[in-house]
Design a protein around this motif. Sequence first.
Motif, PDB file in Angstrom:
ATOM      1  N   THR A 121       1.753  -5.419   8.112  1.00 31.37           N
ATOM      2  CA  THR A 121       1.909  -3.946   8.048  1.00 31.37           C
ATOM      3  C   THR A 121       3.387  -3.833   8.512  1.00 31.37           C
ATOM      4  O   THR A 121       4.128  -5.118   8.866  1.00 31.37           O
ATOM      5  N   THR A 122       4.081  -2.818   8.362  1.00 33.22           N
ATOM      6  CA  THR A 122       5.566  -2.667   8.888  1.00 33.22           C
ATOM      7  C   THR A 122       5.569  -2.048  10.364  1.00 33.22           C
ATOM      8  O   THR A 122       4.336  -1.337  10.580  1.00 33.22           O
ATOM      9  N   VAL A 123       6.541  -2.062  11.007  1.00 33.42           N
ATOM     10  CA  VAL A 123       6.668  -1.750  12.194  1.00 33.42           C
ATOM     11  C   VAL A 123       6.398  -0.077  12.250  1.00 33.42           C
ATOM     12  O   VAL A 123       5.861   0.448  13.235  1.00 33.42           O
ATOM     13  N   SER A 124       7.075   0.529  11.314  1.00 30.88           N
ATOM     14  CA  SER A 124       6.968   2.020  11.022  1.00 30.88           C
ATOM     15  C   SER A 124       5.481   2.331  10.893  1.00 30.88           C
ATOM     16  O   SER A 124       5.216   3.338  11.521  1.00 30.88           O
ATOM     17  N   GLU A 125       4.841   1.694  10.285  1.00 32.67           N
ATOM     18  CA  GLU A 125       3.417   2.180  10.104  1.00 32.67           C
ATOM     19  C   GLU A 125       2.539   1.843  11.338  1.00 32.67           C
ATOM     20  O   GLU A 125       1.504   2.480  11.565  1.00 32.67           O
ATOM     21  N   ASP A 207       4.902 -11.760  14.808  1.00 29.12           N
ATOM     22  CA  ASP A 207       6.136 -11.557  13.692  1.00 29.12           C
ATOM     23  C   ASP A 207       5.584 -11.589  12.262  1.00 29.12           C
ATOM     24  O   ASP A 207       6.124 -10.977  11.454  1.00 29.12           O
ATOM     25  N   GLN A 208       4.758 -12.659  12.302  1.00 28.44           N
ATOM     26  CA  GLN A 208       4.153 -12.798  10.738  1.00 28.44           C
ATOM     27  C   GLN A 208       3.309 -11.560  10.413  1.00 28.44           C
ATOM     28  O   GLN A 208       3.041 -11.357   9.463  1.00 28.44           O
ATOM     29  N   PHE A 209       2.738 -10.856  11.548  1.00 25.42           N
ATOM     30  CA  PHE A 209       2.021  -9.672  11.181  1.00 25.42           C
ATOM     31  C   PHE A 209       3.130  -8.355  10.405  1.00 25.42           C
ATOM     32  O   PHE A 209       2.504  -7.523   9.831  1.00 25.42           O
ATOM     33  N   PHE A 210       4.320  -8.433  11.047  1.00 22.80           N
ATOM     34  CA  PHE A 210       5.095  -7.275  10.351  1.00 22.80           C
ATOM     35  C   PHE A 210       6.005  -7.620   9.229  1.00 22.80           C
ATOM     36  O   PHE A 210       6.716  -8.465   9.367  1.00 22.80           O
ATOM     37  N   GLY A 211       6.093  -6.996   8.199  1.00 27.49           N
ATOM     38  CA  GLY A 211       6.836  -7.178   7.092  1.00 27.49           C
ATOM     39  C   GLY A 211       6.253  -6.793   5.863  1.00 27.49           C
ATOM     40  O   GLY A 211       5.103  -5.902   5.975  1.00 27.49           O
ATOM     41  N   GLU A 212       6.821  -7.275   4.731  1.00 23.98           N
ATOM     42  CA  GLU A 212       6.411  -6.918   3.459  1.00 23.98           C
ATOM     43  C   GLU A 212       6.148  -8.023   2.470  1.00 23.98           C
ATOM     44  O   GLU A 212       6.602  -9.081   2.798  1.00 23.98           O
ATOM     45  N   PRO A 213       5.188  -7.810   1.353  1.00 16.09           N
ATOM     46  CA  PRO A 213       4.457  -6.676   1.220  1.00 16.09           C
ATOM     47  C   PRO A 213       3.402  -6.286   2.173  1.00 16.09           C
ATOM     48  O   PRO A 213       2.506  -7.292   2.658  1.00 16.09           O
ATOM     49  N   ALA A 214       3.421  -5.274   2.622  1.00 13.03           N
ATOM     50  CA  ALA A 214       2.285  -4.484   3.214  1.00 13.03           C
ATOM     51  C   ALA A 214       1.051  -4.382   2.744  1.00 13.03           C
ATOM     52  O   ALA A 214       1.005  -4.338   1.417  1.00 13.03           O
ATOM     53  N   LEU A 215       0.031  -4.451   3.460  1.00 20.15           N
ATOM     54  CA  LEU A 215      -1.326  -4.369   2.999  1.00 20.15           C
ATOM     55  C   LEU A 215      -1.676  -3.131   2.251  1.00 20.15           C
ATOM     56  O   LEU A 215      -1.540  -1.931   2.949  1.00 20.15           O
ATOM     57  N   GLU A 216      -2.181  -2.631   0.935  1.00 22.58           N
ATOM     58  CA  GLU A 216      -2.796  -1.590   0.713  1.00 22.58           C
ATOM     59  C   GLU A 216      -4.308  -1.633   0.731  1.00 22.58           C
ATOM     60  O   GLU A 216      -5.118  -2.203   0.383  1.00 22.58           O
ATOM     61  N   LEU A 217      -4.453  -0.558   1.305  1.00 28.62           N
ATOM     62  CA  LEU A 217      -6.110  -0.312   1.881  1.00 28.62           C
ATOM     63  C   LEU A 217      -6.837  -0.091   0.350  1.00 28.62           C
ATOM     64  O   LEU A 217      -8.045  -0.551   0.505  1.00 28.62           O
ATOM     65  N   SER A 218      -6.358   0.048  -0.532  1.00 28.23           N
ATOM     66  CA  SER A 218      -7.190   0.205  -1.711  1.00 28.23           C
ATOM     67  C   SER A 218      -7.426  -1.244  -2.272  1.00 28.23           C
ATOM     68  O   SER A 218      -8.517  -1.442  -2.898  1.00 28.23           O
ATOM     69  N   ASP A 219      -6.932  -2.206  -1.717  1.00 30.87           N
ATOM     70  CA  ASP A 219      -7.293  -3.617  -2.003  1.00 30.87           C
ATOM     71  C   ASP A 219      -8.385  -4.087  -1.095  1.00 30.87           C
ATOM     72  O   ASP A 219      -9.002  -5.305  -1.606  1.00 30.87           O
ATOM     73  N   LEU A 220      -8.837  -3.389  -0.226  1.00 26.90           N
ATOM     74  CA  LEU A 220      -9.935  -3.605   0.488  1.00 26.90           C
ATOM     75  C   LEU A 220     -10.975  -2.876   0.034  1.00 26.90           C
ATOM     76  O   LEU A 220     -12.429  -3.261   0.196  1.00 26.90           O
TER      77      LEU A 220
END
Length: 526
Positions: A121-125, A207-220
């Motif tokens: 996910t991103t830091v902003s999210e 640090d590996q958790f923050f970045g892109e491409p961020a997870l799209e919930l629709s893929d779950l």
Amino acid sequence: MTGVLTEDGVFVGGGGEGYGVPQQLTLKYGNRHGLIAGATGTGKTVTLQILAEGFSSAGVPVFMADVKGDLSGIAAAGSETGKLHKPFMERAETIGFDLNYRSYPTVFWDMFGKKGHPVRTTVSEMGPLLLSRLLGLNDTQEGALNIAFHLADKEGLALLDLDDLRAMLRHVGEQAKEIALEYGNVDVRSVGAIQRQLLVLENQGGDQFFGEPALELSDLIRTDSNGMGQINLLAADQLMASPQLYATFLLWLLSELFEELPEVGNPDKPKLVFFFDEAHLLFDDAPKAMVDKVEQVARLIRSKGVGVYFITQNPTDVPDGILSQLGNRVQHALRAFTARDQRDLKRAAENYRTNPRFDTEIAIKEVGTGEAVTSFLQSKGVPGVVERTLVRPPQSRLGPLTDAERADVMANSGFGAKYDTTVDRDSAQEILARRADAAAKEAAEAEAKASAQSGAASKLDDSFAEFNNARRDEPASKAKPRKTSTRSSRSDSVVTTFGKSLARQLGTKTGQALVRGVLGSLFKSR
């Protein structure tokens, strides 16, 4: 014989002599949340696995964390040659269950990208509230972090990864005096403390958790070609070494589901079921504001069609405000070795609708491995009478996949091309770096221009001085020595005065140019 699904819901188990009626989790009330509790080694993992199988068979996607690494077997069929086949068949015959081994559609996820597709996910999210909890910040530090997020939004600076957040915090520290009147004082020591906590988080692999491409919930929230719900399995065995990161990630995911999914009212079956293993980590040392947020999400997210199931050793690990919302319950054995254990056992028994056939408190203490005391919501959402239940055996493999089997599942998931490669697009760090470079370049040019102008003025002064010296060295006129001397003196005074005035003017313009260059670059950078 009964299969994985009954007419109304997911088959959980039943009983022979001394046990109650067959137990099922009604799909219509699957979004009313639930609890799976019990001491270590009493069968919570099997219960989690068979519930995931049931929801998937009903076309309901599932998300769950694989804390110990042994849930990955859900992606493979059980085996008739396995050592557990005989006891499984005996249990199936006892409870009237039609055991047919099969695999379930599974997608592996891993924050570290080793045992599954990277989940980011991103830091902003993530936002300042959850990030403050993750970093363990105090109120003053959390205030500084909130200012950083607000300024980033105001200036259009995307906070994608930890490098972006570090750059933004430096920006806030450098602008502390300028922003104090609008946002309040920003203590640079607080900014430094946040930077140190970010370093700790990075060392833990966060640090590996923050970045892109961020997870799209629709893929779950997907089903396969046969209508089976996708089982999303988060590899959490390594993640559990950082329990704060684990709990914050799951809470973030729950919050994102709440924010993004539309209202669906009371659906015939859940849109997604979310299993929160090791749930006590979510509430350990959590501030009241955080617990209140979890309670609010749990209360409202069911209208989005999401069922949340907490898995923990003791029901007392879950705050009462949340525990009261968990209508579907599977209670495995609790051990009462101490006075506190006995009190917890008594409290656990009091949460069930009594059955006149047995004492619930004694039953919770005596049920064996693979047995449980259960209660599921019935017609009109009324809690069912508590029953002693033999939990059905799983149809998928009980135990982990091999590395080769896991790699094969990942290769066929279709998500590798989308998530496996990190993308680093233009964001706060790059934008602020360009601003700083432009300001430095403009200041250097202004300084060079000022030096050149100052040098020209100095040469003019030198020229006037040489001229004055030459006039003084000339022989005085015999006819009018006094007047010549006076006139020469006045000429020297006028010339010197003019030269100094011009030098001052040049110096003043140089100073103004330098000030404009420095301040202008700062304002442009803001």
